[in-house]
Motif scaffolding. Structure first.
Motif, PDB file in Angstrom:
ATOM      1  N   PHE A  92       0.858  -1.187   0.000  1.00 31.71           N
ATOM      2  CA  PHE A  92       0.000   0.000   0.000  1.00 31.71           C
ATOM      3  C   PHE A  92       0.894   1.236   0.000  1.00 31.71           C
ATOM      4  N   ARG A  93       0.811   2.004  -1.074  1.00 30.03           N
ATOM      5  CA  ARG A  93       1.567   3.233  -1.262  1.00 30.03           C
ATOM      6  C   ARG A  93       3.067   2.976  -1.000  1.00 30.03           C
ATOM      7  N   ARG A  94       3.647   3.653   0.026  1.00 30.09           N
ATOM      8  CA  ARG A  94       5.091   3.497   0.280  1.00 30.09           C
ATOM      9  C   ARG A  94       5.445   2.205   1.020  1.00 30.09           C
ATOM     10  N   LEU A  95       4.441   1.464   1.462  1.00 26.04           N
ATOM     11  CA  LEU A  95       4.690   0.287   2.286  1.00 26.04           C
ATOM     12  C   LEU A  95       4.717  -0.940   1.398  1.00 26.04           C
ATOM     13  N   ASP A  96       5.894  -1.274   0.894  1.00 20.35           N
ATOM     14  CA  ASP A  96       6.053  -2.434   0.020  1.00 20.35           C
ATOM     15  C   ASP A  96       6.114  -3.696   0.864  1.00 20.35           C
ATOM     16  N   GLY A  97       5.404  -4.757   0.442  1.00 16.20           N
ATOM     17  CA  GLY A  97       5.353  -5.997   1.190  1.00 16.20           C
ATOM     18  C   GLY A  97       4.250  -5.972   2.228  1.00 16.20           C
ATOM     19  N   HIS A  98       4.287  -6.960   3.134  1.00 14.53           N
ATOM     20  CA  HIS A  98       3.245  -7.100   4.147  1.00 14.53           C
ATOM     21  C   HIS A  98       3.751  -6.622   5.502  1.00 14.53           C
ATOM     22  N   ARG A  99       2.836  -5.942   6.221  1.00 17.94           N
ATOM     23  CA  ARG A  99       3.219  -5.452   7.552  1.00 17.94           C
ATOM     24  C   ARG A  99       1.977  -5.435   8.433  1.00 17.94           C
ATOM     25  N   THR A 100       2.127  -5.916   9.677  1.00 17.77           N
ATOM     26  CA  THR A 100       1.058  -5.906  10.670  1.00 17.77           C
ATOM     27  C   THR A 100       1.518  -5.059  11.848  1.00 17.77           C
ATOM     28  N   LEU A 101       0.701  -4.042  12.156  1.00 18.99           N
ATOM     29  CA  LEU A 101       1.076  -3.107  13.209  1.00 18.99           C
ATOM     30  C   LEU A 101       0.033  -3.166  14.319  1.00 18.99           C
ATOM     31  N   PRO A 102       0.448  -3.289  15.587  1.00 19.22           N
ATOM     32  CA  PRO A 102      -0.497  -3.274  16.703  1.00 19.22           C
ATOM     33  C   PRO A 102      -0.901  -1.839  17.044  1.00 19.22           C
ATOM     34  N   LEU A 103      -2.146  -1.668  17.431  1.00 17.73           N
ATOM     35  CA  LEU A 103      -2.650  -0.358  17.824  1.00 17.73           C
ATOM     36  C   LEU A 103      -3.388  -0.425  19.157  1.00 17.73           C
ATOM     37  N   ASP A 104      -3.298  -1.526  19.896  1.00 12.81           N
ATOM     38  CA  ASP A 104      -4.113  -1.744  21.082  1.00 12.81           C
ATOM     39  C   ASP A 104      -3.473  -1.139  22.323  1.00 12.81           C
ATOM     40  N   ALA A 105      -3.355   0.214  22.287  1.00  8.65           N
ATOM     41  CA  ALA A 105      -2.824   0.945  23.442  1.00  8.65           C
ATOM     42  C   ALA A 105      -3.528   2.285  23.496  1.00  8.65           C
TER      43      ALA A 105
END
Length: 802
Positions: free
Chosen positions: A14-27
């Motif tokens: 997605f856009r500048r994010l090449d490849g797969h990435r999972t980011l936590p947001l549970d804070a």
């Protein structure tokens, strides 16, 4: 922390994010850091897409923005957000795929939560500098985004719905478009009034026509010799019916017409009798007929048998034109003579042709003999002399060995040459003879063909004998005709005189019978007219004219009365038709009046209701204006002032909402500034610096978020402190801490300056049990194992514990 609304996000290409990435947001607080171009905005845009199904800031710039979302070199990108269960729409959370001109998949938030997130939770970097303009922008008659927020804050939806629903009632033109029933009622009321006018005029016209028909009927009955009631009497129609039914006029008229036609025909017959012979000569005609009959009988006794015999003989010859036997016999005799003469001429022609053929045959024989001799002589001698000429070298003949010079006639070679030349002339003679032979042969063949054709014209012996016998029979009949010619002529005269006498007698007898018949019919006519018949000395013509004049006068009288009777019948029918039509129109007038009354009552009720709606609409506008002014001055401006002064405590001009006004279609809002002295200033764009203008926009965004019960309790900022100094940053960090710790909002902030990121991480670090902070570093500082994600939790300080 398990009660935050946003739990995590998965991003692929997605856009500048090449490849797969999972980011936590549970804070409660999530800090996102990275240099320019590392993908901070890409993460927040992917989060907006996964939550709401669109990226609103990009859509404002380009409707086809989805084609640019996949990373360069990839045809599509996928995103998926994990949210709290109470925010889901009841379906399992799945990936959303974007690429080209389409977005596939289901966003994580429902429609209401998605709209709240886009408008109240997420402030992207592009919109921050334009936020005040975006909030105040309105298209057409629609309310601005700020006006919608205020309406939601004030809870005036029902009041605005009432105002919106009643606004069209304040204008008749809009009310007609809004309510088909109102427009139809107006049209029907107008149509009913028009129909009433038209049917009333038609009824008045029908009544006038009815009166005219009654007068016509009364006049017709009077003309017939009756005394009917007056035209306005109700008994007129019944009296007319009785008079017309009792009338015998049609039968009387029919009898008068028939008698008039009979007399007219009788007049024609009388005229014909005047042109025919008088019956005075009837006896003379009878005597002449008897004399001619006696003469005819005498002729028959003398001539009828021989003439009949002669005619039968003529018929037996089967001649043409038996109506004139004399001419037929002459024509037949002429034909037979011509045929026999032609036969004798043919015989003579045959003899001449045969003689010519014999001459041709003799000539051919002589020519053939001459040609044969010449051919033999020319061929043999010429060949011998030509062969001998080759052996002659002197005057000695090689055949007889004699010296040609002894003759004293030139040289031998010259003599041979002359002989050969003579033989050559003989060849030309043969050619001429051949041509003569061919010419004679052609003439002979032509004569032979002519002879064959002529011989076909010869009569055979039987034909010649039959022709001679028929000629003799015709001559005999012709001679017999001369003997009987006088008798035949006398018979024709007797027959003509007898025929004329009989015709004259028949004519006179017919005239006498016709006179008796005419006289009888005149007497019958006179009796029918009630007059005396023909007098003894009165001629038939005079008697007829006397009776015809009376009959014609009576017929004219009956015709006039019949016309009047017909007019009376038509007037009665017209009277009944017009009366029925007048009754129908009268009923129509009553129905039209009733319909007009009904529609007038409905229209009056509709206008009464419109007046009530207009009064309610005016009252709603007044109530709304009072509520808006009170809330803006006492509530909303206070919240904005509190947030703004916390971020920019040294700024003398504080932004605020001006007193709003309500137009006919929407709430009109404008922004202003108020000096710390209480004096009013210009708009924020005119009075604030660029940094404080961003602070005003940021504080307005936070104030509007805090002003209502949050559907999604989170705030997401993309580099909101880019134009702030250190004081503003410190104030902003404190504000985030208050939002997170005191107001229960999950806060996600993206920054690109390393020092600011570390400062915020320190300021926002966990301060109590259950508190947490997640930092996410993008770019070179992220390692392959944890992708730059750090989760910080609260733990007791051992030093303080001791």
């Amino acid at each position: 922390m398990s009660n935050v609304p946003l739990r995590g996000i998965s991003i692929s290409d997605f856009r500048r994010l090449d490849g797969h990435r999972t980011l936590p947001l549970d804070a409660p607080v999530v800090l996102l850091h990275g240099p320019n171009g590392a993908g901070k905005t890409s993460v927040l845009s992917a989060l907006e897409l996964a939550l709401t199904g669109e990226i609103r800031s990009m859509r404002r710039h380009d409707e086809r923005y989805t084609a640019h979302l996949p990373t360069h070199g990839h045809s599509f990108a996928t995103v998926r957000a994990e949210v709290a269960n109470e925010l889901t729409i009841g379906e399992p959370q799945s990936n959303m795929t974007v690429g080209g001109d389409r977005i596939e998949g289901q966003p994580a938030l429902g429609p209401e939560a998605a709209q709240f997130y886009s408008e109240r939770c997420y402030l992207d970097q592009v919109s921050l500098g334009q936020l005040l303009e975006l909030y105040q922008y309105r298209e057409g008659k629609e309310e601005s985004a700020l006006a919608r927020f205020v309406n939601e804050l004030l809870g005036l939806d029902q009041l605005d719905a009432l105002r919106g629903g009643l606004s069209d009632a304040t204008d008749v033109r809009r009310l007609r478009k809004l309510s088909d029933g109102f427009a139809d009622t107006e049209a029907n009321a107008e149509r009913a009034a028009r129909d009433l006018r038209e049917v009333t005029l038609e009824s008045e016209s029908a009544n006038a026509g009815l009166e005219h028909a009654r007068r016509d009927l009364q006049q017709s009955l009077t003309a017939l010799g009756h005394a009917p009631p007056e035209s306005d009497s109700p008994d007129l129609e019944a009296a007319a019916e009785r008079i017309l039914q009792a009338s015998q006029l049609p039968e009387e008229r029919s009898r008068a017409l028939q008698l008039d036609r009979q007399l007219s025909a009788l007049g024609g017959r009388i005229d014909v009798l005047g042109s025919r012979p008088s019956t005075i000569r009837l006896e003379e005609a009878k005597a002449r007929a008897a004399d001619t009959a006696v003469a005819m009988e005498q002729w028959r006794a003398e001539y009828e048998a021989p003439i009949t015999e002669w005619r039968e003989a003529v018929v037996a010859l089967q001649l043409d034109g038996l109506d004139d036997p004399g001419s037929s016999l002459s024509d037949e005799l002429e034909r037979l003579d011509s045929r026999l003469a032609r036969h004798h001429a043919v015989v003579a022609d045959i003899g001449g042709i045969e003689e010519r053929i014999a001459g041709h045959e003799a000539a051919l024989a002589g020519l053939q003999t001459e040609i044969a001799q010449a051919e033999q002589l020319a061929g043999t001698l010429a060949a011998a002399l030509a062969a001998l000429r080759e052996h002659v070298s002197d005057n000695v003949c090689p055949v007889c060995d004699r010296d040609f010079g002894e003759l004293g006639d030139g040289h031998l070679a010259g003599h041979l040459d002359r002989k050969i030349a003579e033989l050559t002339d003989l060849g030309r003679r043969i050619q001429v003879l051949t041509q003569q032979r061919d010419s004679v042969t052609a003439e002979m063949e032509a004569d032979q063909r002519a002879l064959a054709g002529i011989r076909a014209q010869l009569l055979s012996a039987d034909q010649l004998s039959a022709a001679a016998e028929r000629r003799e029979a015709v001559q005999v009949l012709q001679a017999r005709l001369e003997e009987l010619r006088q008798g035949i002529s006398d018979g024709d005269g007797h027959r003509a005189r007898s025929r004329d006498a009989q015709n004259e007698l028949a004519d006179l007898q017919a005239v006498a019978e016709e006179e008796q018949t005419v006289l009888s019919e005149l007497e019958s006519a006179a009796k029918a007219l009630g007059l005396s018949g023909p007098a003894e000395q009165e001629s038939l013509g005079d008697a007829w004219r006397r009776l015809a004049d009376v009959a014609s006068a009576r017929t004219s009288e009956f015709e006039a009365r019949s016309t009047t009777l017909t007019q009376a019948s038509e007037s009665l029918a017209a009277l009944r038709s017009r009366a029925q039509h007048a009754d129908e129109l009268q009923a129509g007038v009553a129905a039209a009046a009733k319909a007009k009354l009904t529609w007038d009552e409905r229209l009056a009720e509709a206008k009464r209701r419109q007046a009530v709606a207009r009064e309610v609409h005016t009252a709603a506008n007044n109530a709304r204006s009072a509520i808006v002014q009170q809330v803006f001055t006492e509530s909303l401006n206070e919240v904005w002032r509190s947030v703004f002064t916390r971020l920019a405590p040294a700024e003398p001009f504080v932004p605020a909402f001006g007193i709003p006004t309500s137009s006919k279609t929407a709430l009109e809002l404008h922004l202003e500034t108020v000096h710390s002295s209480g004096e009013a200033g210009g708009s924020p764009q005119m009075m604030l610096s660029a940094g404080n203008l961003n602070t005003a926009a940021l504080s307005l965004f936070i104030a509007l978020h805090l002003a209502v019960e949050p559907v999604v309790p989170c705030l997401v900022f993309d580099d909101p402190v880019q134009s702030m100094d250190e004081v503003h940053v410190a104030q902003f960090a404190g504000l985030i801490r208050v939002l997170s710790k005191n107001h229960g909002r999950q806060v996600i902030v993206a920054v690109h300056e390393r020092e600011l990121f570390e400062y915020l991480a320190l300021e926002l670090s966990p301060a109590y049990d259950g508190d947490a902070l997640i930092t996410i570093e993008l770019g070179e500082r992220s390692n392959d194992e944890d992708r730059g994600v750090t989760r910080l939790s609260w733990s007791p300080d051992p030093a303080l514990a001791v």
